[in-house]
Write an enzyme that holds these catalytic residues in place. Structure first.
Site, PDB file in Angstrom:
ATOM      1  N   ASN A 215       0.919  -1.142  -0.107  1.00  0.00           N
ATOM      2  CA  ASN A 215      -0.029  -0.054  -0.015  1.00  0.00           C
ATOM      3  C   ASN A 215       0.886   1.388  -0.031  1.00  0.00           C
ATOM      4  O   ASN A 215       2.053   1.068   0.199  1.00  0.00           O
ATOM      5  CB  ASN A 215      -0.972   0.052   1.152  1.00  0.00           C
ATOM      6  CG  ASN A 215      -0.263  -0.078   2.460  1.00  0.00           C
ATOM      7  OD1 ASN A 215       0.941   0.379   2.857  1.00  0.00           O
ATOM      8  ND2 ASN A 215      -0.952  -0.648   3.402  1.00  0.00           N
ATOM      9  N   ALA A 216       0.111   2.616   0.084  1.00  0.00           N
ATOM     10  CA  ALA A 216       1.222   3.599   0.024  1.00  0.00           C
ATOM     11  C   ALA A 216       1.994   3.819   0.902  1.00  0.00           C
ATOM     12  O   ALA A 216       3.225   4.072   0.754  1.00  0.00           O
ATOM     13  CB  ALA A 216      -0.063   4.767  -0.313  1.00  0.00           C
ATOM     14  N   GLU A 217       1.559   3.432   2.266  1.00  0.00           N
ATOM     15  CA  GLU A 217       2.523   3.775   3.438  1.00  0.00           C
ATOM     16  C   GLU A 217       3.604   2.548   3.368  1.00  0.00           C
ATOM     17  O   GLU A 217       4.667   3.228   3.640  1.00  0.00           O
ATOM     18  CB  GLU A 217       1.716   3.395   4.582  1.00  0.00           C
ATOM     19  CG  GLU A 217       2.447   3.395   6.232  1.00  0.00           C
ATOM     20  CD  GLU A 217       1.630   3.041   7.350  1.00  0.00           C
ATOM     21  OE1 GLU A 217       1.996   2.711   8.429  1.00  0.00           O
ATOM     22  OE2 GLU A 217       0.673   3.279   7.096  1.00  0.00           O
ATOM     23  N   GLU A 218       3.463   1.258   3.072  1.00  0.00           N
ATOM     24  CA  GLU A 218       4.513   0.372   2.818  1.00  0.00           C
ATOM     25  C   GLU A 218       5.449   0.669   1.597  1.00  0.00           C
ATOM     26  O   GLU A 218       6.578   0.675   1.775  1.00  0.00           O
ATOM     27  CB  GLU A 218       3.843  -0.728   2.401  1.00  0.00           C
ATOM     28  CG  GLU A 218       3.107  -1.418   3.682  1.00  0.00           C
ATOM     29  CD  GLU A 218       2.063  -2.534   3.239  1.00  0.00           C
ATOM     30  OE1 GLU A 218       1.607  -3.032   4.351  1.00  0.00           O
ATOM     31  OE2 GLU A 218       1.786  -2.898   2.015  1.00  0.00           O
ATOM     32  N   ASP A 290      -6.769  -7.910   0.704  1.00  0.00           N
ATOM     33  CA  ASP A 290      -7.019  -9.422   0.467  1.00  0.00           C
ATOM     34  C   ASP A 290      -7.473  -9.792  -0.594  1.00  0.00           C
ATOM     35  O   ASP A 290      -7.147 -10.632  -1.581  1.00  0.00           O
ATOM     36  CB  ASP A 290      -7.414 -10.206   1.426  1.00  0.00           C
ATOM     37  CG  ASP A 290      -7.029  -9.626   2.970  1.00  0.00           C
ATOM     38  OD1 ASP A 290      -5.620  -9.500   2.978  1.00  0.00           O
ATOM     39  OD2 ASP A 290      -7.554  -9.869   3.995  1.00  0.00           O
TER      40      ASP A 290
END
Length: 507
Positions: A215-218, A290
């Site tokens: 995701n964007a944070e990761e 998921d």
């Protein structure tokens, strides 16, 4: 044995595509952190006396699969044959997880039951449709001991021996350690498709995954930089750092999920492709990631182009976010979602009303048109670019008679209704209409879009629409031309390709 790729017409986003994919029965090993998701729902009408905290009178409890287990359930619901390689505790949550997984047609023989381990569980307390609190159990645990790790590796080898794809779900609960990564590294050359969905995707870079789905944070974490702002700013940041993303993750393709802003597909060989989500409240998004990665794996593992795969994944995620709790998207639900576009074309009068509503809300209107007979990658790329010029993309499709006038008596291959339905299924397209003239000048005068976009090797001066658009103050934009991807070229290849031949697998 490799799964044969879907044939040309199977790449179309219609209600038949999910059923065709399900019929392939892709064999997938899901390796990772299996979690129990609990939902405690009730009424909240008062605060407790001890502290300014809400009191929830629980009226309903539900416990579902989460994490890697939910991903496995989504894969099975889409027709895949799935084996879950994980570790759970010998406790009631672990027993519940295994029972639910088996009921979802997930093979759990790859899952180790460890008597000294607590099954990871995440419980959400809800009232009035809002999540008020989440509490977790079993998250802060040491890594698996040596004996349990050795058994997990043994079961991993069995699970991947004849699989078509491996999907790693690493959420940092201590199940996947260095020994598991080392085992997968030794097996890497045998794996036809490796997809990694991890909180720390850089940990898996040495395996050179085919696809990673942060995701964007990761993605920001692996890059060591912020990815903030609105969707356009986040996409621009990803574009600037695309080579850094490939290097940091070791992947040839990175799909960054952007929550309510959809997802961005970055690959080494093609322009960035973005999907657009149907926004919902944040508390409805549990487990949507998921579902997204499961549908992406089924599609890519069966040989669909990655742009089609992420569009299908976005459609599947949009199904589950409109349902409460942690949900699963099955084949028929996805087929129904795509089939809902069969009545996609909007009448010109209704379209004018819709555009007026968008304009009142301050949205920038982008308009484009074409025959779109046998939709190909060039079409998809330029429509994706067109959407990024504004907020709302309107696509006008030539009707069958005008296509025959423009292209010849053997065209169109697909009817206007079919062409409109396939276009509407693309997440970048907001409205589709059909027109019967050779040019859409009358429709342009009626809608007065902010931007008129065309894809191809044109100049504005070559287009009869340009004077009309400039007359009402609109902007004409010519988008990238993708060589060797004309509809005529695609049709010629289909006609000259032997019926028994199928394209190679997408890696």
């Amino acid at each position: 044995m490799a799964v044969p790729a879907i044939e040309h017409d199977g790449q179309r986003l219609t209600d038949e595509l999910p059923r065709r994919l399900a019929g392939r029965h892709l064999r997938v090993a899901v390796v990772g952190d299996a979690i129990v998701d609990g939902w405690l729902s009730g009424r909240c009408q008062r605060l407790c006396r001890e502290a300014p905290a809400p009191v929830v009178d629980i009226t309903e409890r539900s416990f579902t699969l989460g994490g890697a287990a939910n991903t496995a359930a989504n894969l099975a619901a889409l027709g895949a044959r799935v084996r879950l390689v994980s570790a759970v505790g010998a406790d009631p949550p672990g027993e519940s997880l295994l029972r639910e997984a088996e009921q979802a047609d997930v093979d759990t023989t790859g899952t180790v039951v460890h008597p000294a381990r607590a099954t990871v569980a995440k419980y959400r307390v809800c009232a009035g449709g809002q999540v008020l609190l989440r509490f977790d159990e079993g998250v802060d645990q040491p890594p698996l001991d040596r004996a349990a790790t050795a058994e997990l590796v043994r079961r991993l080898r069995e699970a991947v021996a004849d699989c078509d794809a491996v999907l790693v779900c690493d959420y940092g609960t201590g199940v996947l350690g260095g020994a598991v990564r080392a085992a997968l590294r030794r097996l890497r050359e045998r794996l036809p498709l490796l997809v990694v969905d991890a909180h720390e995707p850089g940990d898996w870079a040495e395996l050179a995954p085919d696809v990673v789905t942060p995701n964007a944070e990761e993605a920001a974490s692996v890059l060591g930089t912020a990815i903030g702002g609105d969707s356009a700013q986040r996409l621009a940041t990803l574009e600037r750092h695309r080579d850094d993303l490939f290097a940091a993750t070791g992947a040839s393709t990175v799909v960054v999920t952007l929550d309510r802003d959809g997802a961005a597909l970055l690959s080494r060989d093609h322009p960035t492709h973005r999907t657009w989500a149907r926004p919902v409240p944040d508390h409805h998004t549990a487990g949507a990631g998921d579902t997204f990665v499961a549908a992406l794996t089924v599609a890519a593992g069966t040989g669909l182009p990655l742009t089609t795969s992420v569009e299908l994944a976005q459609a599947a995620a949009d199904v589950v976010v409109h349902r409460p709790g942690t949900a699963v998207c099955d084949t028929e639900q996805l087929a129904h979602r795509l089939g809902s576009y069969r009545d996609a074309p909007v009448a010109h009068g209704q379209l004018a009303d819709l555009v007026a509503e968008h304009r009142t809300a301050g949205r920038r209107i982008v308009f484009t048109n074409g025959c779109f007979d046998v939709l190909h990658r060039g079409h998809v790329a330029y429509l994706n670019q067109a959407k990024q010029l504004g907020d709302v993309l309107v696509v006008a499709v030539n009707d069958d008679t005008s296509v025959a006038r423009l292209k010849g008596p053997d065209r169109p291959v697909n009817t206007a209704a079919d062409r409109a339905a396939v276009l509407a299924a693309l997440s970048c397209v907001d409205h589709v209409t059909v027109f019967d003239e050779d040019t859409p000048v009358d429709l342009l005068r009626r809608l007065r879009p902010d931007v008129y976009a065309k894809g191809g090797d044109y100049t504005p001066e070559m287009l009869p629409e340009t004077p009309v658009v400039r007359e009402f103050g609109g902007e004409v934009r010519i988008l990238d031309y993708v060589p060797d991807h004309s509809t005529s070229a695609v049709i010629d290849r289909i006609r000259t390709t032997p019926a028994a031949a199928t394209p190679g697998r997408t890696r």
